[in-house]
Design a protein around this motif. Sequence first.
Motif, PDB file in Angstrom:
ATOM      1  N   UNK A 137       0.850  -1.196   0.000  1.00 34.65           N
ATOM      2  CA  UNK A 137       0.000   0.000   0.000  1.00 34.65           C
ATOM      3  C   UNK A 137       0.887   1.249   0.000  1.00 34.65           C
ATOM      4  N   UNK A 138       1.894   1.251   0.835  1.00 29.48           N
ATOM      5  CA  UNK A 138       2.828   2.376   0.912  1.00 29.48           C
ATOM      6  C   UNK A 138       3.480   2.636  -0.448  1.00 29.48           C
ATOM      7  N   UNK A 139       4.004   1.577  -1.060  1.00 34.63           N
ATOM      8  CA  UNK A 139       4.682   1.719  -2.355  1.00 34.63           C
ATOM      9  C   UNK A 139       3.722   2.189  -3.444  1.00 34.63           C
ATOM     10  N   UNK A 140       2.526   1.598  -3.488  1.00 34.78           N
ATOM     11  CA  UNK A 140       1.536   1.979  -4.499  1.00 34.78           C
ATOM     12  C   UNK A 140       1.074   3.423  -4.310  1.00 34.78           C
ATOM     13  N   UNK A 141       0.863   3.825  -3.075  1.00 35.57           N
ATOM     14  CA  UNK A 141       0.412   5.191  -2.792  1.00 35.57           C
ATOM     15  C   UNK A 141       1.487   6.205  -3.184  1.00 35.57           C
ATOM     16  N   UNK A 142       2.709   5.942  -2.802  1.00 35.65           N
ATOM     17  CA  UNK A 142       3.799   6.874  -3.165  1.00 35.65           C
ATOM     18  C   UNK A 142       3.980   6.937  -4.674  1.00 35.65           C
ATOM     19  N   UNK A 143       3.876   5.791  -5.321  1.00 41.94           N
ATOM     20  CA  UNK A 143       4.011   5.763  -6.777  1.00 41.94           C
ATOM     21  C   UNK A 143       2.904   6.595  -7.425  1.00 41.94           C
ATOM     22  N   UNK A 144       1.683   6.457  -6.952  1.00 41.64           N
ATOM     23  CA  UNK A 144       0.554   7.206  -7.511  1.00 41.64           C
ATOM     24  C   UNK A 144       0.769   8.708  -7.334  1.00 41.64           C
ATOM     25  N   UNK A 145       1.221   9.109  -6.166  1.00 39.13           N
ATOM     26  CA  UNK A 145       1.453  10.533  -5.896  1.00 39.13           C
ATOM     27  C   UNK A 145       2.590  11.074  -6.766  1.00 39.13           C
ATOM     28  N   UNK A 181      -2.743  16.916 -14.562  1.00 38.11           N
ATOM     29  CA  UNK A 181      -3.975  17.570 -14.117  1.00 38.11           C
ATOM     30  C   UNK A 181      -4.702  16.742 -13.065  1.00 38.11           C
ATOM     31  N   UNK A 182      -4.669  15.437 -13.229  1.00 36.12           N
ATOM     32  CA  UNK A 182      -5.335  14.519 -12.283  1.00 36.12           C
ATOM     33  C   UNK A 182      -4.369  14.124 -11.181  1.00 36.12           C
ATOM     34  N   UNK A 183      -3.908  15.112 -10.457  1.00 32.67           N
ATOM     35  CA  UNK A 183      -2.927  14.913  -9.392  1.00 32.67           C
ATOM     36  C   UNK A 183      -3.545  14.097  -8.253  1.00 32.67           C
ATOM     37  N   UNK A 184      -2.838  13.040  -7.838  1.00 34.91           N
ATOM     38  CA  UNK A 184      -3.282  12.209  -6.723  1.00 34.91           C
ATOM     39  C   UNK A 184      -2.610  12.711  -5.457  1.00 34.91           C
ATOM     40  N   UNK A 185      -3.402  12.980  -4.432  1.00 36.28           N
ATOM     41  CA  UNK A 185      -2.889  13.423  -3.134  1.00 36.28           C
ATOM     42  C   UNK A 185      -3.282  12.406  -2.074  1.00 36.28           C
ATOM     43  N   UNK A 186      -2.769  12.595  -0.862  1.00 34.10           N
ATOM     44  CA  UNK A 186      -3.159  11.703   0.230  1.00 34.10           C
ATOM     45  C   UNK A 186      -4.664  11.776   0.464  1.00 34.10           C
ATOM     46  N   UNK A 187      -5.239  12.977   0.375  1.00 30.22           N
ATOM     47  CA  UNK A 187      -6.686  13.120   0.563  1.00 30.22           C
ATOM     48  C   UNK A 187      -7.466  12.348  -0.500  1.00 30.22           C
ATOM     49  N   UNK A 218      -3.991  -2.990  -5.858  1.00 27.88           N
ATOM     50  CA  UNK A 218      -3.295  -2.725  -7.117  1.00 27.88           C
ATOM     51  C   UNK A 218      -4.268  -2.182  -8.155  1.00 27.88           C
ATOM     52  N   UNK A 219      -5.435  -2.800  -8.263  1.00 24.16           N
ATOM     53  CA  UNK A 219      -6.454  -2.352  -9.209  1.00 24.16           C
ATOM     54  C   UNK A 219      -6.957  -0.964  -8.845  1.00 24.16           C
ATOM     55  N   UNK A 220      -7.219  -0.730  -7.584  1.00 22.58           N
ATOM     56  CA  UNK A 220      -7.718   0.577  -7.139  1.00 22.58           C
ATOM     57  C   UNK A 220      -6.732   1.700  -7.446  1.00 22.58           C
ATOM     58  N   UNK A 221      -5.452   1.447  -7.208  1.00 25.77           N
ATOM     59  CA  UNK A 221      -4.457   2.485  -7.496  1.00 25.77           C
ATOM     60  C   UNK A 221      -4.312   2.701  -9.007  1.00 25.77           C
ATOM     61  N   UNK A 222      -4.415   1.632  -9.773  1.00 24.86           N
ATOM     62  CA  UNK A 222      -4.354   1.764 -11.225  1.00 24.86           C
ATOM     63  C   UNK A 222      -5.504   2.636 -11.717  1.00 24.86           C
ATOM     64  N   UNK A 223      -6.707   2.405 -11.173  1.00 20.68           N
ATOM     65  CA  UNK A 223      -7.870   3.196 -11.556  1.00 20.68           C
ATOM     66  C   UNK A 223      -7.743   4.635 -11.097  1.00 20.68           C
ATOM     67  N   UNK A 224      -7.116   4.850  -9.975  1.00 21.08           N
ATOM     68  CA  UNK A 224      -6.959   6.192  -9.413  1.00 21.08           C
ATOM     69  C   UNK A 224      -6.031   7.049 -10.281  1.00 21.08           C
ATOM     70  N   UNK A 225      -5.040   6.411 -10.871  1.00 17.07           N
ATOM     71  CA  UNK A 225      -4.045   7.127 -11.678  1.00 17.07           C
ATOM     72  C   UNK A 225      -4.558   7.471 -13.072  1.00 17.07           C
ATOM     73  N   UNK A 226      -5.637   6.824 -13.508  1.00 18.33           N
ATOM     74  CA  UNK A 226      -6.149   7.058 -14.868  1.00 18.33           C
ATOM     75  C   UNK A 226      -6.921   8.338 -14.985  1.00 18.33           C
TER      76      UNK A 226
END
Length: 160
Positions: free
Chosen positions: A90-98, A105-111, A152-160
């Motif tokens: 989770x830590x690695x995926x979250x940091x990667x997404x950020x 434009x679709x910036x991912x933040x902790x919030x 993994x799927x959730x973070x992939x969807x979040x980054x799109x």
Amino acid sequence: MRALDDYYEKNYPEFVALRTKCKEILQEEEDLSEIVQLVGKASLAESDKITLEVAKIIKDDFLQQNGYAPYDRFCPFYKTVGMLKNMISFYDLARHAVETTAQSENKVTWNTIRDHMGTTLHQLSSMKFMDPLKDGEEKIKKDYDDLLEQMTTSFRNLEE
């Protein structure tokens, strides 16, 4: 501490790296806590906010045990490794997404992560409640693997 590394390498090859990463997160959280006391959490970088939150999960839901609870009285090593693997993932995926969306434009933040993945965060915190005697090794491992796949799927969807 290194005396069992050969055993870990043979039976749980990912454990040593996970343990090291966990120690790094906790150390970084300790360093950041001084900054937070001085200037507040809002002034931190997004990746630092992730570090603080994952460190909290590690301390509250992984390291803290209740010897009276049947699910927590003892923790077989497969459960320990599975929990740690999901928390570090989770830590690695979250940091990667950020980090990968920082300039888009679709910036991912902790919030953003917290809002979209509240259920996942709850599941991470709830992993400890699986009882090795009642649930069994096979079910616990499958549930942990399913959670990892879902993250993994959730973070992939979040980054799109």
